[in-house]
Design a protein around this motif. Structure first.
Motif, PDB file in Angstrom:
ATOM      1  N   THR A  55       0.824  -1.206   0.000  1.00 16.36           N
ATOM      2  CA  THR A  55       0.000   0.000   0.000  1.00 16.36           C
ATOM      3  C   THR A  55       0.857   1.256   0.000  1.00 16.36           C
ATOM      4  O   THR A  55       0.578   2.220  -0.723  1.00 16.36           O
ATOM      5  N   LEU A  56       1.923   1.255   0.785  1.00 17.08           N
ATOM      6  CA  LEU A  56       2.811   2.419   0.847  1.00 17.08           C
ATOM      7  C   LEU A  56       3.440   2.705  -0.515  1.00 17.08           C
ATOM      8  O   LEU A  56       3.537   3.865  -0.935  1.00 17.08           O
ATOM      9  N   THR A  57       3.846   1.664  -1.218  1.00 12.42           N
ATOM     10  CA  THR A  57       4.470   1.853  -2.534  1.00 12.42           C
ATOM     11  C   THR A  57       3.509   2.486  -3.519  1.00 12.42           C
ATOM     12  O   THR A  57       3.854   3.424  -4.242  1.00 12.42           O
ATOM     13  N   ILE A  58       2.276   1.985  -3.545  1.00  8.28           N
ATOM     14  CA  ILE A  58       1.292   2.514  -4.490  1.00  8.28           C
ATOM     15  C   ILE A  58       0.924   3.956  -4.137  1.00  8.28           C
ATOM     16  O   ILE A  58       0.842   4.823  -5.025  1.00  8.28           O
ATOM     17  N   SER A  59       0.692   4.234  -2.866  1.00 12.43           N
ATOM     18  CA  SER A  59       0.321   5.592  -2.485  1.00 12.43           C
ATOM     19  C   SER A  59       1.468   6.567  -2.749  1.00 12.43           C
ATOM     20  O   SER A  59       1.236   7.713  -3.147  1.00 12.43           O
ATOM     21  N   THR A  60       2.714   6.116  -2.550  1.00 11.33           N
ATOM     22  CA  THR A  60       3.867   6.979  -2.834  1.00 11.33           C
ATOM     23  C   THR A  60       3.984   7.237  -4.331  1.00 11.33           C
ATOM     24  O   THR A  60       4.226   8.368  -4.759  1.00 11.33           O
ATOM     25  N   SER A  62       1.643   7.311  -6.462  1.00  9.08           N
ATOM     26  CA  SER A  62       0.584   8.230  -6.891  1.00  9.08           C
ATOM     27  C   SER A  62       0.971   9.680  -6.646  1.00  9.08           C
ATOM     28  O   SER A  62       0.582  10.578  -7.397  1.00  9.08           O
ATOM     29  N   LYS A  63       1.752   9.921  -5.573  1.00  6.10           N
ATOM     30  CA  LYS A  63       2.187  11.280  -5.281  1.00  6.10           C
ATOM     31  C   LYS A  63       3.254  11.765  -6.260  1.00  6.10           C
ATOM     32  O   LYS A  63       3.414  12.972  -6.463  1.00  6.10           O
ATOM     33  N   PHE A  69      -5.923  10.337  -7.456  1.00  3.48           N
ATOM     34  CA  PHE A  69      -5.735   9.060  -6.777  1.00  3.48           C
ATOM     35  C   PHE A  69      -6.852   8.835  -5.755  1.00  3.48           C
ATOM     36  O   PHE A  69      -7.249   9.760  -5.046  1.00  3.48           O
ATOM     37  N   GLN A  70      -7.356   7.602  -5.710  1.00  2.00           N
ATOM     38  CA  GLN A  70      -8.338   7.213  -4.699  1.00  2.00           C
ATOM     39  C   GLN A  70      -7.950   5.850  -4.132  1.00  2.00           C
ATOM     40  O   GLN A  70      -7.526   4.954  -4.867  1.00  2.00           O
ATOM     41  N   ARG A  71      -8.127   5.734  -2.822  1.00  2.00           N
ATOM     42  CA  ARG A  71      -7.873   4.451  -2.161  1.00  2.00           C
ATOM     43  C   ARG A  71      -9.188   3.915  -1.605  1.00  2.00           C
ATOM     44  O   ARG A  71      -9.937   4.638  -0.961  1.00  2.00           O
ATOM     45  N   VAL A  72      -9.450   2.643  -1.888  1.00  2.00           N
ATOM     46  CA  VAL A  72     -10.654   1.989  -1.379  1.00  2.00           C
ATOM     47  C   VAL A  72     -10.221   0.796  -0.547  1.00  2.00           C
ATOM     48  O   VAL A  72      -9.531  -0.101  -1.051  1.00  2.00           O
ATOM     49  N   GLN A  73     -10.603   0.787   0.715  1.00  4.96           N
ATOM     50  CA  GLN A  73     -10.311  -0.345   1.589  1.00  4.96           C
ATOM     51  C   GLN A  73     -11.435  -1.364   1.443  1.00  4.96           C
ATOM     52  O   GLN A  73     -12.579  -1.096   1.825  1.00  4.96           O
ATOM     53  N   PHE A  74     -11.142  -2.498   0.854  1.00  3.77           N
ATOM     54  CA  PHE A  74     -12.166  -3.522   0.648  1.00  3.77           C
ATOM     55  C   PHE A  74     -12.393  -4.275   1.953  1.00  3.77           C
ATOM     56  O   PHE A  74     -11.452  -4.773   2.568  1.00  3.77           O
ATOM     57  N   THR A  75     -13.650  -4.333   2.353  1.00  2.00           N
ATOM     58  CA  THR A  75     -14.045  -4.984   3.596  1.00  2.00           C
ATOM     59  C   THR A  75     -15.248  -5.885   3.319  1.00  2.00           C
ATOM     60  O   THR A  75     -15.930  -5.735   2.290  1.00  2.00           O
ATOM     61  N   PRO A  76     -15.545  -6.838   4.215  1.00  2.87           N
ATOM     62  CA  PRO A  76     -16.668  -7.744   3.968  1.00  2.87           C
ATOM     63  C   PRO A  76     -18.011  -7.048   3.812  1.00  2.87           C
ATOM     64  O   PRO A  76     -18.925  -7.601   3.184  1.00  2.87           O
ATOM     65  N   ASP A  77     -18.177  -5.831   4.381  1.00  6.08           N
ATOM     66  CA  ASP A  77     -19.469  -5.151   4.298  1.00  6.08           C
ATOM     67  C   ASP A  77     -19.498  -4.074   3.211  1.00  6.08           C
ATOM     68  O   ASP A  77     -20.463  -3.301   3.130  1.00  6.08           O
ATOM     69  N   GLY A 101     -18.669   7.362  -7.289  1.00  5.28           N
ATOM     70  CA  GLY A 101     -17.849   6.714  -6.283  1.00  5.28           C
ATOM     71  C   GLY A 101     -16.361   6.894  -6.541  1.00  5.28           C
ATOM     72  O   GLY A 101     -15.942   7.532  -7.527  1.00  5.28           O
ATOM     73  N   PRO A 102     -15.521   6.309  -5.705  1.00  2.00           N
ATOM     74  CA  PRO A 102     -14.067   6.478  -5.820  1.00  2.00           C
ATOM     75  C   PRO A 102     -13.459   5.820  -7.050  1.00  2.00           C
ATOM     76  O   PRO A 102     -12.281   6.064  -7.337  1.00  2.00           O
ATOM     77  N   ILE A 103     -14.236   5.011  -7.774  1.00  2.00           N
ATOM     78  CA  ILE A 103     -13.705   4.397  -8.991  1.00  2.00           C
ATOM     79  C   ILE A 103     -13.394   5.457 -10.049  1.00  2.00           C
ATOM     80  O   ILE A 103     -12.593   5.227 -10.964  1.00  2.00           O
ATOM     81  N   PHE A 104     -13.998   6.652  -9.907  1.00  2.00           N
ATOM     82  CA  PHE A 104     -13.770   7.733 -10.870  1.00  2.00           C
ATOM     83  C   PHE A 104     -12.476   8.473 -10.510  1.00  2.00           C
ATOM     84  O   PHE A 104     -12.493   9.585  -9.988  1.00  2.00           O
ATOM     85  N   ALA A 105     -11.369   7.832 -10.775  1.00  2.00           N
ATOM     86  CA  ALA A 105     -10.047   8.405 -10.531  1.00  2.00           C
ATOM     87  C   ALA A 105      -9.097   7.833 -11.568  1.00  2.00           C
ATOM     88  O   ALA A 105      -9.437   6.877 -12.279  1.00  2.00           O
ATOM     89  N   ASN A 106      -7.908   8.423 -11.665  1.00  2.00           N
ATOM     90  CA  ASN A 106      -6.910   7.887 -12.600  1.00  2.00           C
ATOM     91  C   ASN A 106      -6.218   6.654 -12.027  1.00  2.00           C
ATOM     92  O   ASN A 106      -6.004   5.668 -12.723  1.00  2.00           O
ATOM     93  N   LEU A 107      -5.858   6.734 -10.758  1.00  2.00           N
ATOM     94  CA  LEU A 107      -5.249   5.601 -10.050  1.00  2.00           C
ATOM     95  C   LEU A 107      -6.169   5.196  -8.910  1.00  2.00           C
ATOM     96  O   LEU A 107      -6.482   6.011  -8.037  1.00  2.00           O
TER      97      LEU A 107
END
Length: 324
Positions: A55-60, A62-63, A69-77, A101-107
Motif C-alpha cells: 500500500t505504501l508503494t502505491i500511495s507513494t 501516486s504522489k 488518486f483514490q484508495r478503497v479499503q475492501f471490507t466484507p461489508d 464513487g471512488p472508482i472515478f479516478a486515474n489511479l
C-alpha cells in the motif's frame, strides 16, 4: 505533432524510481511492474503477506504522478455502490442525482481486494475492461489514464475470498511481493526507529508525460519471430503435451486466455523501453512471462495434492518452448 524524446522520458522515469526509493526501501521490482502497468494501461494485482509496503508503494507512486488518486479499503461489508457510486435524492430540487464513487479516478488502489465478497469484486469488471461505469440507466466514462492497482493477501489467510477467474484475467500482471533482503530490512528498521523516514515526494510525471511514454512504447519494434514465440508460450499452457510437457497435462484445468497474448506483447515492449532499447529481445518476454501468466493458468486439485505450482509449470514452458 513532434515525436517524444525517448532519452528525456527515460531520465524522468529514473527520477520516479529515485523519488519512490526515498520513501520505500528495496521494492524496485514492484515499482518496475507498477510502471509497466501504468505505461501500457494494464491493471496490476499485488499479492503478499501484510507488512511488505504494498500500500505504501502505491500511495507513494501516486504522489510522484500528477494524477487523481483514490484508495478503497475492501471490507466484507463493502457494497458495489460504495465503489462505483449511486443515485441519491436531492430534496431541494426534488430529483435524483448521481453521486460518483471512488472508482472515478486515474489511479485506484483497491486495498485487500479479496477481503470483499464476489459481488463487490465483480463491480470492478466493467470499469477495468470498458473504462466506464453504469449508474442507474446512464453510463459514465472514466477519465484516462485509468489504472486499478489491487493488493491482496494470500487466499489461505482467514477472511479472504478467491477472486473470480473473469476478474483475475482483467489484471495484466499479478506480482508476488516477497520479504525484503536483510540489508533492506535493516534500513527500514533504522528509518522507522529513528523516525527519519521521508513523507514528502516531488511530482515527476504528468498525465501528458504518461501518454507520451505510451507513444514511445508503441513504437518499440518486435520481430515476427518473437510474436510467434509469444503465441507458442500461450498455446503451451493450453496443450502442454504438444510441447514436450506431457507430465503437466494432467494438472492443467484451463490454459491462459487470448488476453495473455496481448498482455505479454505489450509488457515485453514496455520492458524493452525501460531497458533503454527500441526493440524487444527474447529476454524481455521471459522477464514478464511469469507475472503475465501465473494468475491466468488454472491448475486442478490433483496439482495441489502433488505439490505442483503454477510457477513450476511456467518455468518448464520457458525451458521447453523454442524460439524458431
Amino acid at each position: 505533432m513532434a515525436t517524444p524524446d525517448p532519452e528525456y522520458y527515460r531520465q524522468k522515469i529514473q527520477q520516479v524510481f529515485a523519488e519512490v526509493g526515498n520513501v520505500v526501501v528495496g521494492q524496485q521490482y514492484m515499482v518496475n511492474r507498477l510502471l509497466i502497468g501504468l505505461f501500457t494501461g494494464g491493471h496490476i494485482l499485488l499479492e503478499g503477506v501484510p507488512g511488505l509496503a504494498k500500500t505504501l508503494t502505491i500511495s507513494t507512486l501516486s504522489k510522484v504522478l500528477h494524477l487523481h488518486f483514490q484508495r478503497v479499503q475492501f471490507t466484507p461489508d463493502l457494497l458495489p455502490s460504495d465503489l462505483i457510486g449511486t443515485m441519491i435524492y436531492n430534496q431541494n430540487q426534488s430529483e435524483f442525482e448521481v453521486k460518483k464513487g471512488p472508482i472515478f479516478a486515474n489511479l485506484v488502489l483497491a486495498d485487500e481486494v479479496n477481503r470483499s465478497p464476489a459481488k463487490v469484486q465483480s463491480a470492478l469488471l466493467e470499469a477495468m475492461q470498458e473504462k466506464q461505469v453504469t449508474i442507474g440507466e446512464t453510463t459514465y466514462p472514466i477519465d484516462l489514464p485509468f489504472l486499478v492497482l489491487a493488493t491482496q493477501n494470500p487466499v489461505e489467510q482467514e477472511g479472504t475470498y478467491p477472486l473470480p477467474e473473469a476478474q483475475l484475467d482483467r489484471f495484466m500482471l499479478k506480482v508476488y511481493v516477497d520479504y525484503l533482503k536483510k540489508a533492506d530490512e535493516l534500513e527500514v528498521m533504522r528509518r522507522m526507529a529513528n523516525m527519519s523516514y521521508v513523507e514528502a515526494v516531488q511530482p515527476v510525471l504528468s498525465k501528458d508525460d504518461i501518454f507520451a511514454i505510451r507513444t514511445l512504447i508503441n513504437q518499440v519494434q518486435i520481430s515476427e519471430t518473437l510474436e510467434k514465440y509469444i503465441i507458442e508460450l500461450v498455446f503451451a499452457t493450453r496443450k502442454p503435451a504438444e510441447y514436450d510437457l506431457a507430465e503437466y497435462a494432467q494438472y492443467v484445468q484451463f490454459g491462459v486466455s487470448p488476453r495473455a497474448s496481448i498482455a505479454l506483447h505489450r509488457a515485453a515492449k514496455a520492458v524493452a523501453f525501460l531497458n533503454e532499447r527500441d526493440y524487444v529481445l527474447p529476454e524481455d518476454i521471459k522477464d514478464v512471462a511469469t507475472d503475465v501468466l501465473n494468475h491466468r493458468i488454472l491448475l486442478n486439485y490433483e496439482a495441489e495434492a502433488d505439490g505442483i505450482r503454477t510457477q513450476d509449470f511456467i518455468e518448464a514452458i520457458l525451458r521447453k518452448v523454442p524460439i524458431s
